[in-house]
Design an enzyme around this catalytic site. Structure first.
Site, short mmCIF file in Angstrom:
data_model
loop_
_atom_site.label_atom_id
_atom_site.label_comp_id
_atom_site.label_asym_id
_atom_site.label_seq_id
_atom_site.Cartn_x
_atom_site.Cartn_y
_atom_site.Cartn_z
N SER A 242 110.00 77.75 22.87
CA SER A 242 110.69 78.62 21.93
C SER A 242 111.51 77.79 20.96
CB SER A 242 111.54 79.59 22.75
OG SER A 242 111.88 80.70 22.00
N ASP A 474 102.56 86.75 20.96
CA ASP A 474 103.94 86.36 21.28
C ASP A 474 104.90 87.17 20.41
OD1 ASP A 474 106.47 84.98 21.40
OD2 ASP A 474 105.41 83.22 22.14
N HIS A 502 105.92 85.69 25.75
CA HIS A 502 106.53 84.58 25.03
C HIS A 502 106.28 83.28 25.75
CE1 HIS A 502 109.14 82.41 22.47
NE2 HIS A 502 110.19 82.40 23.26
#
Length: 533
Positions: A242, A474, A502
């Site tokens: 991320s 995502d 994610h």
């Protein structure tokens, strides 16, 4: 972005589902942006930003005391893990000035074969504790063969958790802030939202004035290079998820010749401005919601419709529920007297978009709230997103998240009038979440410190192969961001996961895990165009 998350709150949810649904259920925030096909972006001044320039290969003399310090490891109360602290300059432009102390943890390689060095991990955020991530997930949950060959290492970035955390609001004030209506219906509600954002910003400025100018991603990446040297590694081996991909890519841009084996999972696109980032992420959450809706209506207990209901119709049902909560919050059996408001319900839904493993929990929480007028399930998801514990205490995730985001990029909007002009575009990107995510992106507008960063391309010419991982559906880091970052980085290999949720590594795809493990253990990146499901 959404109810109180700042525009680039992107984190990997996994640590506490091990806990935080993608980060415990999550942490989301909303990052936002859409990558341009060229991979470049235009700044507010109308100029195209240049690639991130590499720093000189030699270490400046003023930084040598930091690069030559010694780490003193000690037991830190978690079996198998050691902890220490290291110093870094508060301001890299004045290394002889004040310093900042950063928390580091490690778990030594468990195998008998020759170790491959250290593997630094970061779960994202910005604002996520890498030390917690290591101790709760990576240090015990990464593949055994990886943990056998690497010392698993994590450092809380400056301003985060144990590393001189940014401080803003107390628990009760955060409760009020997270309940602020981010879909204002009139001038009074709009003014209340602006007041809440101003109060949050002013509080951060009052409590953390020393730090706010020095928690940028560039500074955190430079801290990582000091740690690399202190660990005795000639090159940095790294897995970032991320926001951690932005941190890793920034390191590669600054120190391309020091890149070892680097995995950027759930990639961000550094070439996008804050408004584009937020808009892209808004579309990403809509894509994830449609996938959830398709799954939900196949179950008899789905409160958004039965078999034959389209995702659009399910979205209409959810929006109608949000409107009901806006007018009349429902009880949540909370000891502190909180009710389930529209803002908290939206946060709870978004939290569950990070991991398809949370869809059943979300379906049950929605049914409980919509049919039985019990908001406790959605409130629990929202609390997980915000890292609020049962005693009403919040981690500093939200504070650090805003501090980093608002320093890294100029604000998405200049004021509420600017948001109102953008609402049609955001609502088109997501009929369900668009309005709330647009208004939530107003938070950096009132920040007490001017942004020091701008959108930029990162090429990292001369770096070893870097594996960029993108998940097709995502919600927080849209797939096109991974495509764009892979085009920017001169040595990137794009690895695609055709799935939901994610990030991709360690989430159930044997194909993804095998490709990344092979790279980490043998240095062989996946072939160009590698795609997994």
């Amino acid at each position: 972005m959404h109810t109180r998350p700042s525009p680039r709150r992107i984190r990997s949810l996994r640590p506490r589902r091990t806990a935080r649904l993608a980060a415990g259920l999550l942490t989301a925030g909303a990052l936002l942006l859409t990558a341009c096909s060229s991979g470049s972006s235009t700044s507010a001044s109308g100029t195209v930003d240049a690639a991130l320039a590499a720093l000189p290969r030699s270490t400046p003399s003023g930084l040598m005391p930091y690069y030559s310090q010694r780490l003193h490891w000690r037991d830190c109360g978690v079996p198998g893990f050691q902890c220490t602290t290291m110093k870094a300059p508060l301001d890299y432009a004045e290394p002889e000035g004040a310093s900042i102390r950063l928390a580091v943890a490690r778990k030594k390689a468990t195998g008998k074969e020759k170790p491959l060095g250290s593997l630094l991990v970061n779960p994202g955020g910005p604002g996520g504790s890498a030390v917690d991530y290591l101790q709760q997930y990576a240090g015990v949950g990464y593949p055994e063969e990886v943990r056998a060959r690497y010392d698993m290492v994590a450092m809380d970035p400056r301003g985060v958790a144990r590393s001189e955390p940014v401080e803003c609001l107390d628990g009760r004030q955060m409760d009020a802030y997270t309940q602020t209506d981010t879909t204002p219906d009139d001038t009074r509600e709009r003014d209340a939202l602006v007041t809440a954002d101003r109060k949050f910003a002013e509080s951060c400025g009052a409590h953390s004035a020393r730090l706010l100018r020095h928690v940028s991603t560039v500074e955190a990446a430079r801290d990582m290079d000091i740690l690399r040297a202190l660990l005795g590694d000639p090159k940095l081996n790294y897995v970032g998820a991320s926001y951690g991909t932005f941190l890793g890519a920034t390191y590669a841009g600054l120190f391309p010749e020091r890149v070892g084996r680097m995995v950027l999972d759930g990639a961000m696109d550094p070439s996008l401005d804050a408004r584009r980032l937020n808009l892209d992420q808004t579309a990403g959450f809509e894509t994830a919601f449609q996938a959830f809706a398709k799954d939900c209506v196949r179950h008899s207990d789905c409160p958004l419709g039965g078999k034959g209901t389209t995702p659009e119709q399910a979205g209409d049902h959810l929006k109608a529920f949000f409107r009901q909560l806006d007018a009349r919050p429902v009880p949540a059996h909370d000891k502190d007297g909180r009710k389930l408001t529209e803002a908290l319900a939206t946060t709870g839904v978004i939290a569950a978009m990070y991991d398809e493993g949370a869809w059943e929990q979300l379906r049950e929480a929605l049914a409980l709230a919509m049919k039985e007028k019990d908001g406790s399930g959605l409130l629990a998801l929202a609390d997980s997103y915000y890292e609020r514990d049962a005693k009403g205490h919040y981690s500093n995730l939200m504070m650090a998240n805003a501090a980093v985001n608002c320093l890294d990029l100029p604000p998405a909007f200049t004021g509420p009038e600017d948001v109102e002009k953008a609402l049609p575009e955001f609502e088109k990107a997501s009929p369900v979440f668009g309005s709330g995510l647009a208004w939530a992106a107003l938070n950096c507008t009132y920040w007490p410190v001017r942004a020091t960063g701008e959108p930029h391309r990162i090429e990292a010419k001369g770096a070893a192969p870097i594996v960029v991982v993108g998940t097709v559906r995502d919600p927080a880091t849209p797939y096109r961001w991974a495509q764009s970052l892979a085009r920017q980085l001169s040595s990137a290999r794009l690895l695609t996961y055709d799935g939901d949720g994610h990030t991709a590594y360690g989430r159930g795809s044997a194909c993804i895990d095998s490709a990344i493990n092979t790279y980490l253990l043998h240095g062989t990146p996946p072939p160009a165009g590698k795609r997994c499901s």
